[in-house]
Enzyme design. Structure first.
Site, PDB file in Angstrom:
ATOM      1  N   CYS A   1      -8.654  30.319 -26.844  1.00 10.20           N
ATOM      2  CA  CYS A   1      -9.598  29.338 -27.455  1.00 10.20           C
ATOM      3  C   CYS A   1      -9.956  28.329 -26.406  1.00 10.20           C
ATOM      4  CB  CYS A   1      -8.894  28.630 -28.463  1.00 10.20           C
ATOM      5  SG  CYS A   1      -8.194  29.779 -29.791  1.00 10.20           S
TER       6      CYS A   1
ATOM      7  N   ARG B   1     -12.807  32.414 -21.074  1.00 12.57           N
ATOM      8  CA  ARG B   1     -11.546  32.450 -21.166  1.00 12.57           C
ATOM      9  C   ARG B   1     -11.241  33.466 -22.133  1.00 12.57           C
ATOM     10  NH1 ARG B   1      -9.126  27.209 -20.721  1.00 12.57           N
ATOM     11  NH2 ARG B   1      -8.084  27.524 -22.418  1.00 12.57           N
TER      12      ARG B   1
ATOM     13  N   TRP C   1      -9.992  32.562 -30.365  1.00 14.68           N
ATOM     14  CA  TRP C   1      -9.421  33.692 -29.963  1.00 14.68           C
ATOM     15  C   TRP C   1      -8.329  34.003 -30.876  1.00 14.68           C
ATOM     16  CZ3 TRP C   1      -4.363  35.618 -28.310  1.00 14.68           C
ATOM     17  CH2 TRP C   1      -4.354  36.911 -27.795  1.00 14.68           C
TER      18      TRP C   1
ATOM     19  N   ASN D   1      -6.584  24.708 -30.247  1.00 17.08           N
ATOM     20  CA  ASN D   1      -6.062  25.819 -29.370  1.00 17.08           C
ATOM     21  C   ASN D   1      -4.591  25.672 -29.209  1.00 17.08           C
ATOM     22  OD1 ASN D   1      -5.692  27.473 -26.973  1.00 17.08           O
ATOM     23  ND2 ASN D   1      -6.248  26.084 -25.526  1.00 17.08           N
ATOM     24  N   GLY D   2      -4.078  26.956 -29.689  1.00 20.93           N
ATOM     25  CA  GLY D   2      -2.396  26.837 -29.535  1.00 20.93           C
ATOM     26  C   GLY D   2      -2.088  27.649 -30.772  1.00 20.93           C
TER      27      GLY D   2
ATOM     28  N   GLU E   1      -0.350  46.993 -10.791  1.00 18.45           N
ATOM     29  CA  GLU E   1      -1.355  46.431 -10.581  1.00 18.45           C
ATOM     30  C   GLU E   1      -2.524  47.304 -11.182  1.00 18.45           C
ATOM     31  OE1 GLU E   1      -3.038  43.636 -11.119  1.00 18.45           O
ATOM     32  OE2 GLU E   1      -4.846  43.479 -10.111  1.00 18.45           O
TER      33      GLU E   1
ATOM     34  N   LYS F   1      -4.878  47.070 -14.531  1.00 20.69           N
ATOM     35  CA  LYS F   1      -6.504  46.891 -14.373  1.00 20.69           C
ATOM     36  C   LYS F   1      -7.348  48.080 -15.130  1.00 20.69           C
ATOM     37  CE  LYS F   1      -6.462  43.732 -13.213  1.00 20.69           C
ATOM     38  NZ  LYS F   1      -5.958  42.692 -12.559  1.00 20.69           N
TER      39      LYS F   1
ATOM     40  N   GLU G   1      -6.828  47.679 -18.872  1.00 20.65           N
ATOM     41  CA  GLU G   1      -7.306  46.348 -19.264  1.00 20.65           C
ATOM     42  C   GLU G   1      -9.016  46.886 -19.553  1.00 20.65           C
ATOM     43  OE1 GLU G   1      -6.381  42.225 -17.909  1.00 20.65           O
ATOM     44  OE2 GLU G   1      -6.157  43.619 -16.310  1.00 20.65           O
TER      45      GLU G   1
ATOM     46  N   HIS H   1      13.067  60.602 -13.299  1.00 26.76           N
ATOM     47  CA  HIS H   1      13.836  60.163 -13.996  1.00 26.76           C
ATOM     48  C   HIS H   1      13.347  60.000 -15.340  1.00 26.76           C
ATOM     49  CE1 HIS H   1      17.106  59.545 -11.009  1.00 26.76           C
ATOM     50  NE2 HIS H   1      16.153  58.892 -10.192  1.00 26.76           N
TER      51      HIS H   1
ATOM     52  N   LYS I   1      -8.685  35.147 -20.973  1.00 29.58           N
ATOM     53  CA  LYS I   1      -8.598  34.942 -19.649  1.00 29.58           C
ATOM     54  C   LYS I   1      -7.519  33.909 -19.285  1.00 29.58           C
ATOM     55  CE  LYS I   1      -9.711  34.901 -15.161  1.00 29.58           C
ATOM     56  NZ  LYS I   1      -9.380  36.102 -14.325  1.00 29.58           N
TER      57      LYS I   1
END
Ligand code: F6R
Length: 650
Positions: free
Chosen positions: A2, A27, A75, A101-102, A523, A527, A530, A546, A645
């Site tokens: 948010c 964001r 969001w 926001n929160g 990473e 990526k 996402e 394993h 973000k």
């Protein structure tokens, strides 16, 4: 996550708020809402809807006058992506409006009790309890400011919020507890924002609010000047923290690139160069980190390093863990910030806690920093966004200088975070002792290009952290070459694009790497999932047998990081194991190594460098691969679904 904006002043507020919301778009959000108050007509206008700002400005009625406005990009956390759940939310009497926001963790208890008292709710959100709670306190006879203060005391969780009450139309109220909120102070006008990006629309001077603080901005009468007062709803003394946004935040500009993500990937060499600028003392094999000078004495006493971070930043931390232990010989642990405080970590005043965060606003990382400080640890930040909450909360810090990252997926932040950690490691390892000008360190006598020579001298005293001049110089000289070597990797961008397109129909990928390149595998897999929504998982190559090897067949390709390093032969054995099960392999290896050509399906080459620095090069093909594959599938690479973000809730 948010974004909140508020404007109060003498200009038309709505265009400013819309422009500011556009600057917060990066964001991540799913709905948008604005409120404008027209002082002449004494009318509140409100528009909200799910979707993007670009559609909003086409369909909503945005021609309204008024010098006060609030705006929000949501969001979703509590309740689906619907018009009803978009912000602002308001009370029963349609007077008190809130953007938030929160997360209000105790919202259900509050809501139940308000419903019992007859309050009618219109949304499924946690936010809506706030205007109703203020309304309830006003009904009980409290003054407006008191009612706000009491309500803020009751809600638990994290929040940054703006409150407007049409009975007090000259006032705009902002409050925060563990959520980001900044007040920009212009010439007789004010702007609230979740981060510094939109502040420069009207102001350079800012006030950073602390947890538990509420600010009342008063527009004043027609003659009076606008002013603000800050109070604490938790009862602490308020020390106003002023700052200046002295950097021009560039408008989000893709330049010649189709997307921010690819622009930011191609910016990795430039960003790294900026990270290193002015910080390398090559002759002395040392680093100059101005931000750490004031805590240097304390740094000399630390016995353990704990790195806390989330997502991509945590993978940068894992790379750091390897070289902190190998070269600085300091016990180092990496903790996912979201787990850190719940596992009762053993830290004390001899522990250095390094918080790594691009945004500097990640709620979990911030919470970990606070926990560490409470336990007496020394805290430093490796943060990209200047003036962000984490940057202001830690004892000292090293900025990443990666430049703004607008794509949701982090790319150039990752490589600059690793570089910052190299600088920090050398700062600790070299500056802890007298320099051995001859270069004949007690610890390291030799090195080679693969870096497999950090020879441990058992006679060295355990607490004498000493890296030789020659080793310090060698690492820094090589680090200085990395931007140039990254550019060499980019010469193969078209080849990597073709590879991504070749594999775009696969539904799963396995990413493998050992030692320094295990975090790179993590990473690469993150990526890919996402931005392409394809399932990808990573594991240390040695762990494959394993369990994960059960997944391998001809439709389940593996991306294996196999530079010529100290674990190269072992990684090649893992490749053999995959090939024996008909698995396809794309390998990333060192230029000049032809050995893999016959063994694997596709090879990507990266220039030779020190083993500890290979992640800075090996990650580039993985960033490109994820981007091109996602593009092939038609994904919105800059704003992947469900992601934000800046993750400002726990
Ligand atoms: C991945 C990504 C996230 C962030 C994580 C931490 O591409 O962007 O995993 O790395 O949310 O964010 P910061 O670094 O802002 O603390």
């Amino acid at each position: 996550m948010c974004g909140i904006i508020g404007y109060i002043g003498s200009k038309r507020a709505l265009p400013i708020v819309i422009k500011a919301l556009e600057r917060l778009e990066y964001r991540g959000y799913d709905s948008i809402g604005v409120l404008v108050y027209d002082q002449d007509k004494k009318i509140v206008y409100l528009e909200k809807q799910p979707g993007r700002i670009q559609e909003f400005v086409k369909t909503a009625q945005l021609d309204k006058e008024g010098n006060l406005a609030i705006g929000h990009t949501r969001w979703a956390t509590h309740g689906g992506v619907t018009k009803a759940n978009a912000h602002p939310h308001w009370d029963c009497a349609n007077k008190i409006f809130v953007v938030h926001n929160g997360i209000i963790e105790n919202f259900q208890v509050i809501k139940n009790s308000l419903v019992e008292k007859g309050h009618k709710f219109r949304s499924e959100t946690d936010t809506e309890v706030i205007p109703h709670l203020i309304e309830e306190f006003l009904k009980r006879g409290l003054e407006y400011k008191e009612a706000v203060g009491q309500s803020l005391k009751i809600v638990k969780g994290s929040f940054a919020l703006l409150i407007f009450n049409s009975d007090y139309p000259q006032l705009l109220v902002g409050a925060r507890f563990s959520g980001p909120l900044i007040l920009g102070v212009g010439d007789n006008e004010f702007i609230f924002a979740s981060d510094p990006t939109p502040i420069s629309l009207i102001a350079k001077n800012v006030i950073y609010l602390d947890d538990g603080e509420v600010v009342f901005v008063d527009k004043g009468g027609s003659e009076a000047k606008a002013s603000y007062t800050i109070e604490s709803f938790l009862g602490h003394e308020v020390a106003v923290k002023k700052g200046v946004i002295d950097f021009e935040i560039k408008e989000a500009d893709k330049g010649d690139f189709p997307d921010f993500m690819i622009k930011e990937i191609f910016e990795e060499p430039l960003a790294l160069g900026n990270t290193l600028r002015g910080r390398l003392i090559l002759q002395e094999g040392r680093t100059k980190l101005g931000g750490l000078e004031m805590i240097e004495k304390k740094l000399r006493q630390i016995e353990k390093v704990v790195m806390v971070a989330c997502g991509t930043a945590s993978y940068a931390a894992l790379v750091g863990e390897y070289f902190f232990e190998e070269y600085a010989e300091i016990t180092t642990e990496v903790d996912l910030a979201s787990e850190f405080r719940y596992r009762k970590p053993i830290i004390n005043d001899k522990t250095l806690v390094v918080a790594i965060s691009q945004s500097g606003e990640t709620a979990d990382t911030l919470a970990a920093v606070k926990e560490a400080k409470e336990k007496g640890a020394l805290t430093i930040g490796v943060v990209n966004v200047v003036g962000s909450t984490i940057a202001r909360t830690v004892d000292a810090g090293i900025y990443s200088h990666a430049g703004s990252e607008f794509a949701v997926a982090s790319t150039k932040a990752f490589t600059t975070q690793i570089a910052d950690l190299v600088l920090l490691m050398i700062f600790l390892a070299r500056d802890y002792s007298e320099y051995d000008i001859s270069g004949n360190s007690a610890r390291y006598s030799e090195y080679d290009i693969s870096g497999n020579s950090a020879r441990y001298n058992p006679e060295r005293k355990s607490k004498e952290r000493k890296m030789s001049l020659v080793m310090g110089r060698r690492i820094l000289e090589e680090l200085n070459q990395i931007p140039k070597k990254m550019r060499v990797v980019f010469e193969d961008a078209e080849k990597i694009k073709a590879l991504a397109e070749k594999y775009a129909r696969c539904k799963n990928f396995l990413y493998l790497g050992r030692k320094y390149n295990f975090p790179v595998a993590l990473e690469g897999a993150l990526k890919l999932k996402e931005v392409s929504y394809i399932h990808a998982e990573a594991c240390p190559a040695g762990e494959m047998k394993h369990g994960p090897i059960a997944l391998i067949d001809e439709n389940f390709p593996s991306l294996v990081l196999a530079p010529e390093d100290s674990v190269y032969e072992k990684t090649v054995s893992n490749i053999q194991e995959i090939k024996a099960r008909k698995g396809k392999v794309i390998a990333v290896t060192t230029a000049g190594n032809q050995d893999l050509e016959k063994l694997v399906d596709d090879v990507i080459y990266i220039p030779k460098t020190l083993e500890m620095l290979t992640p800075l090069l090996s990650v580039i093909p993985l960033h490109l691969f994820a981007y091109y594959l996602a593009k092939k599938l038609g994904r919105d690479v800059d704003r992947p679904r469900n992601l934000a973000k800046s993750v400002t809730v726990e």
